[in-house]
Scaffold this motif. Structure first.
Motif, PDB file in Angstrom:
ATOM      1  N   LEU A  42       0.835  -1.193   0.000  1.00 23.08           N
ATOM      2  CA  LEU A  42       0.000   0.000   0.000  1.00 23.08           C
ATOM      3  C   LEU A  42       0.871   1.244   0.000  1.00 23.08           C
ATOM      4  CD1 LEU A  42      -2.713  -0.967   2.661  1.00 23.08           C
ATOM      5  CD2 LEU A  42      -2.927  -1.036   0.168  1.00 23.08           C
ATOM      6  N   GLY A  43       0.417   2.259  -0.695  1.00 21.36           N
ATOM      7  CA  GLY A  43       1.144   3.511  -0.719  1.00 21.36           C
ATOM      8  C   GLY A  43       0.268   4.620  -1.267  1.00 21.36           C
ATOM      9  N   ALA A  44       0.889   5.742  -1.557  1.00 21.78           N
ATOM     10  CA  ALA A  44       0.155   6.900  -2.058  1.00 21.78           C
ATOM     11  C   ALA A  44       1.083   7.729  -2.926  1.00 21.78           C
ATOM     12  CB  ALA A  44      -0.393   7.741  -0.909  1.00 21.78           C
ATOM     13  N   GLY A  45       0.481   8.502  -3.837  1.00 24.52           N
ATOM     14  CA  GLY A  45       1.283   9.342  -4.708  1.00 24.52           C
ATOM     15  C   GLY A  45       0.433  10.398  -5.378  1.00 24.52           C
ATOM     16  N   VAL A  46       0.958  10.934  -6.479  1.00 25.38           N
ATOM     17  CA  VAL A  46       0.278  12.010  -7.187  1.00 25.38           C
ATOM     18  C   VAL A  46       0.537  11.839  -8.677  1.00 25.38           C
ATOM     19  CG1 VAL A  46       2.242  13.583  -7.009  1.00 25.38           C
ATOM     20  CG2 VAL A  46      -0.072  14.516  -7.279  1.00 25.38           C
ATOM     21  N   ALA A  47      -0.447  12.222  -9.491  1.00 28.16           N
ATOM     22  CA  ALA A  47      -0.321  12.138 -10.951  1.00 28.16           C
ATOM     23  C   ALA A  47      -0.692  13.476 -11.569  1.00 28.16           C
ATOM     24  CB  ALA A  47      -1.217  11.043 -11.507  1.00 28.16           C
ATOM     25  N   ALA A  48       0.048  13.870 -12.592  1.00 34.09           N
ATOM     26  CA  ALA A  48      -0.277  15.047 -13.391  1.00 34.09           C
ATOM     27  C   ALA A  48      -0.613  14.553 -14.795  1.00 34.09           C
ATOM     28  CB  ALA A  48       0.893  16.020 -13.436  1.00 34.09           C
ATOM     29  N   VAL A  49      -1.827  14.822 -15.257  1.00 34.19           N
ATOM     30  CA  VAL A  49      -2.271  14.312 -16.553  1.00 34.19           C
ATOM     31  C   VAL A  49      -2.948  15.415 -17.356  1.00 34.19           C
ATOM     32  CG1 VAL A  49      -2.564  11.940 -15.734  1.00 34.19           C
ATOM     33  CG2 VAL A  49      -4.477  13.524 -15.593  1.00 34.19           C
ATOM     34  N   GLN A  50      -2.877  15.283 -18.663  1.00 31.89           N
ATOM     35  CA  GLN A  50      -3.630  16.148 -19.573  1.00 31.89           C
ATOM     36  C   GLN A  50      -4.488  15.256 -20.446  1.00 31.89           C
ATOM     37  OE1 GLN A  50      -1.861  19.651 -21.317  1.00 31.89           O
ATOM     38  NE2 GLN A  50      -2.847  19.260 -23.293  1.00 31.89           N
ATOM     39  N   LEU A  51      -5.806  15.506 -20.441  1.00 23.92           N
ATOM     40  CA  LEU A  51      -6.746  14.628 -21.112  1.00 23.92           C
ATOM     41  C   LEU A  51      -7.764  15.431 -21.893  1.00 23.92           C
ATOM     42  CD1 LEU A  51      -7.487  12.468 -17.958  1.00 23.92           C
ATOM     43  CD2 LEU A  51      -6.077  11.741 -19.871  1.00 23.92           C
ATOM     44  N   PRO A  52      -8.148  14.963 -23.097  1.00 22.92           N
ATOM     45  CA  PRO A  52      -9.254  15.609 -23.805  1.00 22.92           C
ATOM     46  C   PRO A  52     -10.560  15.356 -23.068  1.00 22.92           C
ATOM     47  CG  PRO A  52      -8.612  13.587 -24.922  1.00 22.92           C
ATOM     48  CD  PRO A  52      -7.607  13.810 -23.828  1.00 22.92           C
ATOM     49  N   ASP A  53     -11.545  16.250 -23.238  1.00 20.72           N
ATOM     50  CA  ASP A  53     -12.832  16.062 -22.567  1.00 20.72           C
ATOM     51  C   ASP A  53     -13.482  14.746 -22.969  1.00 20.72           C
ATOM     52  OD1 ASP A  53     -12.544  18.401 -21.235  1.00 20.72           O
ATOM     53  OD2 ASP A  53     -14.161  19.479 -22.265  1.00 20.72           O
ATOM     54  N   TYR A  54     -13.346  14.386 -24.230  1.00 25.81           N
ATOM     55  CA  TYR A  54     -13.836  13.106 -24.756  1.00 25.81           C
ATOM     56  C   TYR A  54     -13.174  12.924 -26.114  1.00 25.81           C
ATOM     57  CZ  TYR A  54     -16.949  16.458 -27.065  1.00 25.81           C
ATOM     58  OH  TYR A  54     -17.432  17.542 -27.758  1.00 25.81           O
ATOM     59  N   ALA A  55     -13.236  11.724 -26.652  1.00 19.33           N
ATOM     60  CA  ALA A  55     -12.631  11.480 -27.958  1.00 19.33           C
ATOM     61  C   ALA A  55     -13.304  12.363 -29.000  1.00 19.33           C
ATOM     62  CB  ALA A  55     -12.781  10.011 -28.340  1.00 19.33           C
ATOM     63  N   GLY A  56     -12.520  13.175 -29.695  1.00 17.80           N
ATOM     64  CA  GLY A  56     -13.059  14.086 -30.686  1.00 17.80           C
ATOM     65  C   GLY A  56     -13.199  15.511 -30.196  1.00 17.80           C
ATOM     66  N   ALA A  57     -13.047  15.752 -28.909  1.00 16.33           N
ATOM     67  CA  ALA A  57     -13.128  17.113 -28.367  1.00 16.33           C
ATOM     68  C   ALA A  57     -11.861  17.884 -28.704  1.00 16.33           C
ATOM     69  CB  ALA A  57     -13.326  17.073 -26.860  1.00 16.33           C
ATOM     70  N   ASP A  58     -12.020  19.193 -28.912  1.00 16.21           N
ATOM     71  CA  ASP A  58     -10.844  20.033 -29.145  1.00 16.21           C
ATOM     72  C   ASP A  58     -10.451  20.801 -27.884  1.00 16.21           C
ATOM     73  OD1 ASP A  58     -12.981  21.731 -29.055  1.00 16.21           O
ATOM     74  OD2 ASP A  58     -12.478  22.849 -30.872  1.00 16.21           O
ATOM     75  N   VAL A  59     -10.993  20.363 -26.748  1.00 18.87           N
ATOM     76  CA  VAL A  59     -10.679  20.969 -25.459  1.00 18.87           C
ATOM     77  C   VAL A  59     -10.071  19.899 -24.557  1.00 18.87           C
ATOM     78  CG1 VAL A  59     -11.603  22.071 -23.389  1.00 18.87           C
ATOM     79  CG2 VAL A  59     -12.518  22.674 -25.651  1.00 18.87           C
ATOM     80  N   SER A  60      -8.935  20.217 -23.963  1.00 17.91           N
ATOM     81  CA  SER A  60      -8.278  19.329 -23.008  1.00 17.91           C
ATOM     82  C   SER A  60      -8.137  20.046 -21.674  1.00 17.91           C
ATOM     83  CB  SER A  60      -6.895  18.904 -23.507  1.00 17.91           C
ATOM     84  OG  SER A  60      -6.991  18.135 -24.685  1.00 17.91           O
ATOM     85  N   HIS A  61      -8.004  19.268 -20.611  1.00 12.95           N
ATOM     86  CA  HIS A  61      -7.801  19.848 -19.285  1.00 12.95           C
ATOM     87  C   HIS A  61      -6.663  19.131 -18.581  1.00 12.95           C
ATOM     88  CE1 HIS A  61     -11.934  21.371 -19.993  1.00 12.95           C
ATOM     89  NE2 HIS A  61     -11.522  22.370 -19.244  1.00 12.95           N
TER      90      HIS A  61
END
Length: 287
Positions: A42-61
């Protein structure tokens, strides 16, 4: 190994992983000659990700997400770098499991294509996955496998029924000793979705239609192709991983939806986790 990126929604899949890892499980097979490791970690951590809103979207967050590190090496219940899953059948060369995945909610006011439409809820996917080993190098330096997961997609909000089903067969190449101790996983394959699922993401009702966004009835069927590369390494009590995923929607059943603004999407992320506790009981492991 089926490499998967960090979940689109950290909370949904992380909670599910933790819940599955606490269920009773049979003891691992102690008669195997496979390497032995702690039954659980068991452990813990952090992730930084960039993802499109959905497949085909031109907006990512971009998201900064807490990441639980959960490894359970039971015979019938497993949580590891392949995800959390309940093993239903495990025979030489074949494995049938119950697997899970998740996606993030989409706020329509942040996405010009969906402006004025209802928000998309976070989802969780549950269903069986059939996996088979196709080839293994004699020295264990490479493995080729195929997965056939069929999952039901459920919206995580009140009033949203089961949204539909998704089929994502994949071909996986795992290089566990790729370079300087790093593991490399490559995955590719097509996606098919049911009509209700595509209508949920890509349909436009008459009430939501505008001059720039005509009404649209989505069809079920082919939903594009994706390819993913992921690397990871364990340094004593620290784990580091990163991924990049590319999706192509050429020929998809919903490719002409006004909500599809581009035919290609890229997602990427990096995560680090620290192992804080482990079991004194050991189990066989091939990870």
């Amino acid at each position: 190994m089926t490499m998967q990126p960090p979940p689109h929604s950290g909370s949904a899949l992380a909670a599910l992983t933790l819940a599955l890892a606490t269920l009773p499980a049979h003891a691992a097979d102690t008669g195997s000659d496979a390497p032995r490791r702690p039954l659980w970690e068991l452990g813990a951590g952090v992730a930084a990700v960039q993802l499109p809103d959905y497949a085909g979207a031109d907006v990512s967050h971009r998201y900064l997400l807490p990441v639980p590190y959960v490894v359970y090496r039971g015979q019938w219940l497993r949580a590891d770098r392949e995800g959390a899953r309940a093993v239903l059948i495990d025979t030489p060369g074949w494995e049938l499991t119950l697997s899970a995945h998740a996606s993030a909610p989409v706020r329509s006011h942040d996405n010009p294509a969906r402006l004025g439409m209802a928000n998309l809820p976070a989802t969780v996917e549950l269903g069986p996955k059939l996996a088979t080993q196709l080839w293994t190098a004699a020295d264990g330096s490479a493995r080729l496998s195929a997965d056939l997961p069929l999952r039901a997609v459920i919206g995580l909000t009140r009033g949203v029924p089961m949204l539909g089903t998704v089929l994502t067969p994949t071909l996986n190449l795992d290089l566990p000793r790729w370079s300087s101790g790093w593991n490399l996983g490559l995955q590719t394959g097509p996606t098919w979705g049911s009509q209700p699922l595509h209508a949920h993401f890509y349909g436009v009702s008459a009430a939501d239609a505008t001059a720039a966004r005509p009404a649209y009835t989505a069809r079920g069927g082919y939903a594009g192709w994706q390819a993913l590369a992921a690397v990871s390494q364990r340094f004593d009590h620290t784990w580091i991983g990163a991924f990049v995923r590319v999706e192509r929607l050429d020929g998809a059943a919903f490719a002409d939806s006004p909500l599809v603004r581009q035919r290609q999407a890229v997602a990427a992320g990096v995560a680090v986790a620290w192992v804080l506790a482990s079991s004194s009981q050991e189990a066989r492991s091939d990870d």
